[in-house]
Structures are given as structure tokens and as C-alpha cells.
Write an enzyme that holds these catalytic residues in place. Structure first.
Site, PDB file in Angstrom:
ATOM      1  CG  ASP A  59       5.566  -6.247   3.761  1.00 53.80           C
ATOM      2  OD1 ASP A  59       5.507  -6.161   4.109  1.00 53.80           O
ATOM      3  OD2 ASP A  59       4.023  -6.667   4.662  1.00 53.80           O
TER       4      ASP A  59
ATOM      5  CE1 TYR B 168       0.133  -7.267   8.368  1.00 45.74           C
ATOM      6  CE2 TYR B 168       1.342  -8.444   7.169  1.00 45.74           C
ATOM      7  CZ  TYR B 168       0.389  -6.798   7.366  1.00 45.74           C
ATOM      8  OH  TYR B 168       0.266  -6.186   6.447  1.00 45.74           O
TER       9      TYR B 168
ATOM     10  CG  HIS C 140       1.863  -1.053  10.166  1.00 43.51           C
ATOM     11  ND1 HIS C 140       1.279  -3.049  10.873  1.00 43.51           N
ATOM     12  CD2 HIS C 140       1.817  -1.650   8.862  1.00 43.51           C
ATOM     13  CE1 HIS C 140       1.145  -3.453  10.025  1.00 43.51           C
ATOM     14  NE2 HIS C 140       0.590  -2.799   8.480  1.00 43.51           N
TER      15      HIS C 140
ATOM     16  CE  LYS D 221       3.478  -3.987   6.188  1.00 43.41           C
ATOM     17  NZ  LYS D 221       3.469  -5.602   6.294  1.00 43.41           N
TER      18      LYS D 221
END
Length: 288
Positions: A47, A52, A110, A77
Site C-alpha cells: 500500500d 508518500y 486519499h 492513492k
């Protein structure tokens, strides 16, 4: 059956492994090794997220893993800021090209709000989320994604998509940990055949310092993370513990014990967690 083989069937018939490796805050140049280690240990679900900044490395890890691509469930996401069709659609293509993957197993929105509005605004961006959702739906039709879902969506946010689109979200990824168990949204999602994914199962480390949790872990002769992950597991959620350390990844999967119904209730009553430094993040109550 190994923990890694346990799956939940999603509302479109696809199966998702119930234990995943989360990679938030793992640097792009280190994450490929983390992914490869996780796959060697047995993880089959990874994930990540655009936010990120490590999708490239995750893609590298997946492509060079010890099992074929089609045996790994990969999720990313769409950044919370994308609340129009074009920017969401463009971001999906960018993710695939960064990761050098032909498709993702899942992609989710997200957050219903851009991060800078989380905890600061009541605007739920219903229109913008429908636009981002339409981009995700079209990416499924184009074969770029197998399934789509959402993260941190409340009841009204879910209803907006359910009533105004052709696709019901496959998952709702929410923060679920001892000290913050949002039973209302867990139940509402699951009652609507939307699987719940639990992020931050160890409360970004805060659970490690909680005396009640430590005491309960001792009772079961397990570590605090193991207790926390098992707790989420027994709520029938897909659990996403995060680690770059293979020893921790391994230990995080050793949850073959049962928390009694009574102890589950006790743990559910715990609230108020001191997130320490992590409290600056919107998901832990902070404001950007």
C-alpha cells in the site's frame, strides 16, 4: 492457512489480501528493498500513495520481487488535492509511469478533503470527489486499475459516491487502532459491502507507550504491535502495518492468537492516544 493467504472478497468479486505492508515515510531509495523483503517473507499486498513520494521505488520493488507481478496486490492513492477530473486522471497516468507498471490492483482517493483543509473546514468537496471518482472509474474501464476505493470517507462522503456514480467503493481505508476505533464508520462501510482497511494500526508508534495496551499485550504474551494488529484483524479489517525492517515485518505477521470478546471490548473503550511528534499530521489531529 497462512496469515498471508487470508483474503477478503471485495464487492466486485476481486480478492484482497487481509495483511498488507504500508510504506508511508519509507524513502524512495529504500522502499524497493523493503517491498522485496516483504514479498520474500510472504506479504502479497503493498500500500503506497502519491503523497508518500515513493511510488517509483515501490514499483521497482514489485517488478523485481521474488514472485510474479500478478501475485502482488498493489494499491496507491490519488493525492487528496486532486478534486477535478483532469488532474486526477493525469495523476493516475503519472503513478503508472513512475511505477513502470501496466496496471494497479487498486487506487483510492486519499482523503475527501485536501490535506490543508482536514480538521479545519466543513467543506466535504462532494463535486470534486465525484470528479476524481469518475477519473478512477474511467481508469478501470481503460484497464489501468482493477478496482477503486476511498480513504477517510465519512458516511455522507460514501453516500455521495454510492448515490451519484455507477461504482460503489470497494474499500474505505480509515484510521483504526486501539485508542481510536470508529465503530460507526466501520459498521456503515461493512454494512454497505465496502471493505474496511485499517491504517496506522499501531497508532504511529503511540500504542507502544500506552500502559493499558502494554499490560494487555503481556497477558497474551505478544508484543504491542502484534496485539494492535490482531485487534484490527478481529474487527474484520484489512490491516496495513508499516515497516522497513524485515524482522518487524515478520513479527507483524505473527498474529495467530485470539483476543477474547471481553478483552476486545476493553480495548475498544480505550481512547485518547498521545501521538507525540506525529500529532502534527492531519490524520492524527494536526493542521497543515
Amino acid at each position: 492457512m497462512s496469515i498471508f493467504d487470508e483474503k477478503i472478497k471485495l464487492n466486485n468479486g476481486l480478492e484482497i489480501p487481509k495483511l498488507a505492508l504500508g510504506v508511508w515515510e519509507i524513502d524512495d531509495d529504500k522502499v524497493a528493498d523493503a517491498v522485496k523483503s516483504a514479498v520474500d517473507i510472504g506479504y502479497r499486498h503493498i500500500d503506497t500513495a502519491q503523497a508518500y513520494g515513493n511510488e517509483r521505488g515501490v514499483g521497482e520493488g514489485v517488478r523485481n520481487a521474488s514472485v510474479p507481478r500478478d501475485q502482488i496486490f498493489v494499491n496507491s492513492k490519488v493525492a487528496a488535492e486532486h478534486k477535478d477530473y483532469d488532474s486526477a486522471a493525469k495523476s493516475i497516468d503519472e503513478t503508472l509511469s513512475k511505477m513502470k507498471l501496466d496496471y494497479l490492483d487498486m487506487m483510492i482517493i486519499h482523503n475527501p478533503q485536501p490535506w490543508k483543509e482536514v480538521n479545519q473546514s466543513n467543506d466535504r468537496h462532494f463535486e470534486g470527489n465525484l470528479e476524481a471518482w469518475r477519473a478512477l472509474e474511467d481508469a478501470v474501464k481503460a484497464g489501468k486499475l482493477k478496482t477503486i476505493g476511498v480513504s477517510s470517507f465519512e458516511k455522507d462522503d460514501l453516500d455521495n459516491l454510492i448515490k451519484n456514480s455507477d461504482t460503489k467503493p470497494a474499500v474505505n481505508q480509515v484510521q483504526v487502532h486501539i485508542g481510536d476505533t470508529p465503530m460507526d464508520i466501520i459498521k456503515y462501510s461493512q454494512d454497505n459491502d465496502i471493505a474496511v482497511e485499517a491504517f496506522s494500526p499501531v497508532a504511529h508508534g503511540a500504542a507502544m507507550n500506552d500502559p493499558q495496551i502494554k499490560k494487555m499485550a503481556e497477558k497474551y504474551n505478544v508484543s504491542v504491535p502484534q496485539l494492535c494488529i490482531r485487534y484490527d484483524w478481529q474487527l474484520n479489517t484489512i490491516v496495513l502495518p508499516k515497516s522497513a525492517n524485515p524482522d518487524h515485518m515478520k513479527a507483524n505477521a505473527e498474529i495467530d492468537f485470539e483476543i477474547s470478546a471481553e478483552d476486545m471490548k476493553t480495548l475498544e473503550q480505550i481512547n485518547q492516544m498521545d501521538y507525540g511528534d506525529a500529532s502534527v499530521f492531519p490524520v492524527f489531529g494536526g493542521k497543515l
